[in-house]
Every structure is written in C-alpha cells, then in structure tokens.
Design a protein around this motif. Structure first.
Motif, PDB file in Angstrom:
ATOM      1  N   SER A 183      10.443 -22.014  -9.285  1.00  0.00           N
ATOM      2  CA  SER A 183      10.259 -21.295  -8.013  1.00  0.00           C
ATOM      3  C   SER A 183      10.538 -19.809  -8.186  1.00  0.00           C
ATOM      4  O   SER A 183       9.835 -18.965  -7.633  1.00  0.00           O
ATOM      5  CB  SER A 183      11.200 -21.860  -6.936  1.00  0.00           C
TER       6      SER A 183
ATOM      7  N   ASP B 286       4.046 -23.656  -4.530  1.00  0.00           N
ATOM      8  CA  ASP B 286       5.363 -24.096  -5.001  1.00  0.00           C
ATOM      9  C   ASP B 286       5.670 -25.484  -4.442  1.00  0.00           C
ATOM     10  O   ASP B 286       6.097 -25.625  -3.303  1.00  0.00           O
ATOM     11  CB  ASP B 286       6.456 -23.106  -4.586  1.00  0.00           C
ATOM     12  N   GLU B 287       5.435 -26.486  -5.240  1.00  0.00           N
ATOM     13  CA  GLU B 287       5.650 -27.882  -4.863  1.00  0.00           C
ATOM     14  C   GLU B 287       5.081 -28.196  -3.477  1.00  0.00           C
ATOM     15  O   GLU B 287       5.808 -28.633  -2.579  1.00  0.00           O
ATOM     16  CB  GLU B 287       7.146 -28.225  -4.933  1.00  0.00           C
TER      17      GLU B 287
HETATM   18 MG    MG Z   1      11.578 -25.021  -7.058  1.00  0.00          MG
END
Ligand code: MG
Ligand code: ADP
Length: 240
Positions: free
Chosen positions: A41, A161-162
C-alpha cells in the motif's frame, strides 16, 4: 508510464520501503503481491503522491511525483486510485459521486460531467443505479462506482489497492470483471491484490514484495510456475 527508481520510505525510524525500483509500461498490467505489512500500500500511495518518500524518484508519464514544481493535485487527478474501502461520499448519489471531481477539478459543467458519469456507470453495469446512495448499494456495486469515479478523470493509469478485499465472496467477480475489461481496453494498471486467478488471467508481470523490497519482478507465466525466490514460493503455496 510509471517509473520508480530506488524509492526509500520510512515512518520515523521504521524503514518501510528499502529501495524499490520498477516500471509499468503503457498498457501494461502489473500485479503487486506479497505478505501483509510488506509495503504494497505504501508503494502504491507513493506513486500518486499520497505518501511522501525520502529518497529515489517516481515519474508518471514523465512527470515527477516528488518535484516541488509538480501540480500534485492535478497529477493525482490523472492517476485513478481505487481503495479497499471504496471511499465514496455517503450523502451523494452514485451519479454525484462520479461527477464531483469532474466539476471541481476538471472544471466541466454539471451537464457535461453528468453525461460522462452516466456513460461510465452504464459501462460498469450500474446504469440503473444513478440515483442510489452508497448505503443503498452492495459492496460490489459501491466498488464499481468508485472505479467509474476514477475513470471519469480520464486517468493515464489506474492504481488499485486490494479492491476486492472488503467484499463478500460473491461480489468479488463482478469487480474483477470490470477491471479485466479495463485491462483489455489497454488501461495501464498497477493492482495490489491477493486474487491470484485475476493475476493469472490479466497480469503481464507480477511484483512480489517482502520486507519493503521488491524481491521479484517476473513475467506472469514464470511467477506462477517458477518463482525466483524461496519466499515467493512459500507465499504462493499459501494463496493459490
Ligand atoms: Mg495494504
Ligand atoms: P501492505 O499494504 O503490504 O500490507 P503497508 O504498506 O500498509 O503494507 O505497510 C507496510 C508497513 O508500514 C507496516 O509495517 C505498517 O505497519 C507500516 N505503516 C504503514 N502506514 C504507516 C503509517 N502511517 N505510520 C507508521 N507506520 C505505517
């Protein structure tokens, strides 16, 4: 399109990124994976200037993220970012969420912005949900609104991000399908995800991170059949 060179980032004394270099070419899809806490991240947030870094350089389409002369809000507007938790405005409809930055950052008229938003919401399968607020939408639908919102800025690249980590399992595919369609249309994408099926279908290359380092930057086929490092092998046995 995206070039990272020897990026170092610390929080206080804690070294988070220890010299990360990578690049994403125009139209390429790069999946970033690795254990929790490995810095994925942080890396992706450095790319659109959400997180400052001490050393190294990042350029997006030739524009330096860390150069003080760079108009960071404008650069950031042109890099689409999709987060795990959607980050939609709860008091606004889907249409208003997608139109907002077009009006305030790109200075489009409301009519022009709304027309664009309608097209984009239809493209992510939400043509019938223009007037719904986030609380009236499922997680998968909210995430598709947030993808439409990012696309509304005509981004040069998209960072994820995810994007499916907060979703119930039955909603993951509808979001991955939108992302896959984007990739097929030639969008440049950097995607942090543990969805290895998506990586196998869509990625050109896989970056594997551990301990703040990019341990592998490998073409997809090789990453899944013959990763270079023992740590990536171990990681794959857990996620595949
Ligand atoms: Mg992360
Ligand atoms: P990942 O996304 O791979 O799980 P992160 O980039 O979120 O990893 O975090 C990497 C490391 O940086 C973790 O040890 C995390 O605790 C730390 N970290 C992340 N954000 C902050 C912050 N704002 N302040 C201090 N430490 C942070």
């Amino acid at each position: 399109m995206i070039v990272l060179e020897d990026v170092h980032k610390s929080y206080g004394k804690l070294k988070i990124l220890r010299g990360c270099s990578a690049s994403v070419k125009l139209g390429e899809v790069v999946v970033v994976c690795g254990p929790s806490g490995s810095g994925k991240s942080t890396l992706i947030k450095c790319v659109n200037g959400l997180v400052p870094f001490e050393q190294g350089s990042i350029t997006v389409d030739g524009v330096s993220v860390s150069d003080k002369k760079t108009d960071l809000p404008m650069l950031r507007a042109r890099i689409g970012m999709v987060f795990q938790n959607f980050e939609l405005y709860p008091h606004m409809t889907a249409l208003e969420n997608v139109s907002l930055a077009q009006i305030h950052v790109l200075k489009r008229s409301r009519a022009e912005a709304d027309a664009g938003s309608e097209k984009l919401l239809a493209r992510v399968g939400l043509g019938g949900k223009l007037a719904s607020r986030p609380s009236q939408l499922s997680g998968g639908q909210q995430q598709r609104v947030s993808i439409a919102r990012a696309l509304a800025m005509d981004p040069k690249a998209m960072l994820f991000d995810e994007p499916t980590s907060a979703l119930d399992p039955e909603m993951i595919n509808e979001v991955l399908e939108v992302m896959q369609a984007l990739a097929l249309e030639g969008m440049t994408m950097m995607v942090v995800t543990h969805e290895m099926g998506f990586a196998q279908r869509v990625a050109d290359r896989v970056l594997f991170m551990d301990g703040g380092e990019i341990l592998e930057d490998t073409p997809k086929a090789q990453f899944f059949t013959d990763p270079a490092t023992e740590r990536a092998k171990q990681f794959l046995t857990k996620v595949l």
